[in-house]
Design an enzyme around this catalytic site. Sequence first.
Site, PDB file in Angstrom:
ATOM      1  N   SER A 143       0.832  -1.211   0.000  1.00 31.19           N
ATOM      2  CA  SER A 143       0.000   0.000   0.000  1.00 31.19           C
ATOM      3  C   SER A 143       0.861   1.253   0.000  1.00 31.19           C
ATOM      4  O   SER A 143       1.617   1.519   0.936  1.00 31.19           O
ATOM      5  CB  SER A 143      -0.918   0.023   1.223  1.00 31.19           C
ATOM      6  OG  SER A 143      -1.486   1.316   1.330  1.00 31.19           O
ATOM      7  N   ASP A 191      -4.695   3.659  -1.917  1.00 28.56           N
ATOM      8  CA  ASP A 191      -5.766   4.018  -0.984  1.00 28.56           C
ATOM      9  C   ASP A 191      -6.236   5.437  -1.210  1.00 28.56           C
ATOM     10  O   ASP A 191      -5.523   6.395  -0.881  1.00 28.56           O
ATOM     11  CB  ASP A 191      -5.246   3.894   0.455  1.00 28.56           C
ATOM     12  CG  ASP A 191      -5.068   2.451   0.876  1.00 28.56           C
ATOM     13  OD1 ASP A 191      -6.016   1.670   0.721  1.00 28.56           O
ATOM     14  OD2 ASP A 191      -3.979   2.111   1.371  1.00 28.56           O
ATOM     15  N   MET A 232      -8.709   8.343  -0.154  1.00 29.85           N
ATOM     16  CA  MET A 232      -9.545   8.738   1.001  1.00 29.85           C
ATOM     17  C   MET A 232     -10.007  10.174   0.836  1.00 29.85           C
ATOM     18  O   MET A 232      -9.223  11.030   0.429  1.00 29.85           O
ATOM     19  CB  MET A 232      -8.724   8.619   2.286  1.00 29.85           C
ATOM     20  CG  MET A 232      -8.156   7.240   2.516  1.00 29.85           C
ATOM     21  SD  MET A 232      -7.166   7.229   4.020  1.00 29.85           S
ATOM     22  CE  MET A 232      -6.643   5.510   4.041  1.00 29.85           C
ATOM     23  N   MET A 234     -11.643  -5.832   5.110  1.00 28.61           N
ATOM     24  CA  MET A 234     -10.854  -4.891   5.918  1.00 28.61           C
ATOM     25  C   MET A 234     -10.582  -5.510   7.292  1.00 28.61           C
ATOM     26  O   MET A 234     -11.507  -5.913   7.983  1.00 28.61           O
ATOM     27  CB  MET A 234     -11.604  -3.573   6.102  1.00 28.61           C
ATOM     28  CG  MET A 234     -11.665  -2.688   4.877  1.00 28.61           C
ATOM     29  SD  MET A 234     -10.071  -2.351   4.099  1.00 28.61           S
ATOM     30  CE  MET A 234      -9.202  -1.490   5.429  1.00 28.61           C
ATOM     31  N   GLY A 287      -3.087   4.049   7.957  1.00 25.70           N
ATOM     32  CA  GLY A 287      -2.134   2.943   7.953  1.00 25.70           C
ATOM     33  C   GLY A 287      -1.616   2.740   9.372  1.00 25.70           C
ATOM     34  O   GLY A 287      -1.902   3.540  10.272  1.00 25.70           O
ATOM     35  N   GLY A 288      -0.881   1.671   9.575  1.00 26.85           N
ATOM     36  CA  GLY A 288      -0.209   1.457  10.850  1.00 26.85           C
ATOM     37  C   GLY A 288      -1.075   1.004  12.011  1.00 26.85           C
ATOM     38  O   GLY A 288      -0.640   1.044  13.162  1.00 26.85           O
ATOM     39  N   ASP A 297      -6.772  -6.500   3.959  1.00 27.70           N
ATOM     40  CA  ASP A 297      -6.100  -5.200   4.048  1.00 27.70           C
ATOM     41  C   ASP A 297      -6.192  -4.629   5.458  1.00 27.70           C
ATOM     42  O   ASP A 297      -7.284  -4.428   5.988  1.00 27.70           O
ATOM     43  CB  ASP A 297      -6.801  -4.256   3.042  1.00 27.70           C
ATOM     44  CG  ASP A 297      -6.195  -2.868   3.000  1.00 27.70           C
ATOM     45  OD1 ASP A 297      -5.110  -2.662   3.560  1.00 27.70           O
ATOM     46  OD2 ASP A 297      -6.832  -1.991   2.374  1.00 27.70           O
ATOM     47  N   GLY A 298      -5.017  -4.351   6.040  1.00 25.47           N
ATOM     48  CA  GLY A 298      -4.965  -3.648   7.318  1.00 25.47           C
ATOM     49  C   GLY A 298      -4.243  -4.431   8.402  1.00 25.47           C
ATOM     50  O   GLY A 298      -4.658  -5.524   8.764  1.00 25.47           O
ATOM     51  N   SER A 351       2.578  -0.090   6.085  1.00 28.54           N
ATOM     52  CA  SER A 351       3.652   0.424   6.936  1.00 28.54           C
ATOM     53  C   SER A 351       4.787  -0.565   7.161  1.00 28.54           C
ATOM     54  O   SER A 351       5.940  -0.162   7.293  1.00 28.54           O
ATOM     55  CB  SER A 351       3.081   0.890   8.280  1.00 28.54           C
ATOM     56  OG  SER A 351       2.230  -0.095   8.823  1.00 28.54           O
TER      57      SER A 351
HETATM   58  C1  DX5 Z   1      -6.465   1.530   5.549  1.00 32.75           C
HETATM   59  C2  DX5 Z   1      -5.966   1.266   4.139  1.00 32.75           C
HETATM   60  C3  DX5 Z   1      -4.902   0.231   4.100  1.00 32.75           C
HETATM   61  C4  DX5 Z   1      -3.597   0.686   4.742  1.00 32.75           C
HETATM   62  C5  DX5 Z   1      -2.815  -0.524   5.148  1.00 32.75           C
HETATM   63  O1  DX5 Z   1      -7.521   2.394   5.523  1.00 32.75           O
HETATM   64  O2  DX5 Z   1      -7.049   0.809   3.334  1.00 32.75           O
HETATM   65  O3  DX5 Z   1      -4.654  -0.183   2.756  1.00 32.75           O
HETATM   66  O4  DX5 Z   1      -2.835   1.485   3.877  1.00 32.75           O
HETATM   67  O5  DX5 Z   1      -1.727  -0.093   5.904  1.00 32.75           O
HETATM   68  P1  DX5 Z   1      -1.085  -0.993   7.055  1.00 32.75           P
HETATM   69  O6  DX5 Z   1      -0.497  -2.203   6.384  1.00 32.75           O
HETATM   70  O7  DX5 Z   1      -0.029  -0.081   7.625  1.00 32.75           O
HETATM   71  O8  DX5 Z   1      -2.159  -1.360   8.032  1.00 32.75           O
HETATM   72 ZN    ZN Z   2      -6.513  -0.196   1.360  1.00 34.75          ZN
END
Ligand code: DX5
Ligand code: ZN
Length: 217
Positions: free
Chosen positions: A7, A34, A36, A136, A143-144, A174-175, A197
């Site tokens: 990501s 991503d 947003m 999700m 992230g993180g 994802d996540g 991350s």
């Molecule tokens: C969260 C995003 C994810 C995020 C994942 O809203 O959709 O794709 O970038 O990041 P990590 O791996 O750091 O959780």
């Molecule tokens: Zn994502």
Amino acid sequence: MTMLSPSLLAANFADLKGDIKKIEEGGADLLHLDVMDGIFVPNISFGIPVIKSIRKVTDLPFDVHLMIDRPERYIKDFVDAGADIITVQAESTIHLHRTLQEIKSYGVKAGVSLNPATPLDVLEYIIKDLDLILIMSVNPGFGGQSFIPSIKEKIRDARKIIDEKGLTTILEVDGGVKLSNVEEIVDCGVDLIVSGSDIFGAEDISARTKEFKELIV
Ligand code: DX5
Ligand code: ZN
């Protein structure tokens, strides 16, 4: 075989090209993008012009994850920007089926993403129209965050539904996926792993990508 989609949200935004080259060297299969809007999720990331710009510097397929309100307003723009997969959040549109049809009408793969609290049931009557299901494993927006343990059961349930129906729908998670937990998550039946991350935050991004790839084969 499980594929890896790092990501870009966790990359160095002052050197996207450089960071993308590093994950390419490490053997990434796709690039997770991503988007947003500060409304559907409490954060703003990047949008169409950024995707259009990085389309010119890599051949990796673009796995575009839209965390925006009423994504149907922008499908054509993301297609034109170079998306190969467009995934919308089930909670973000009243007209989910219509939105998926529009994505597919452009010859792009269509995905639906589910927030942690959204049940798999919402997919029941559209699953055959779907190319991808994104589960999700954190609440979207940042992230993180830490992987929510109860989501493992949801991943296993989704795998079961896909297999029982004899479908080829890609199952993406994802996540909160890190080197330290990726194996146990993949074991739940995942086809496509996202990690932000733990890849872009690594000292050596290309080596970390390679380590992920070795663990998920
Ligand atoms: C969260 C995003 C994810 C995020 C994942 O809203 O959709 O794709 O970038 O990041 P990590 O791996 O750091 O959780
Ligand atoms: Zn994502």
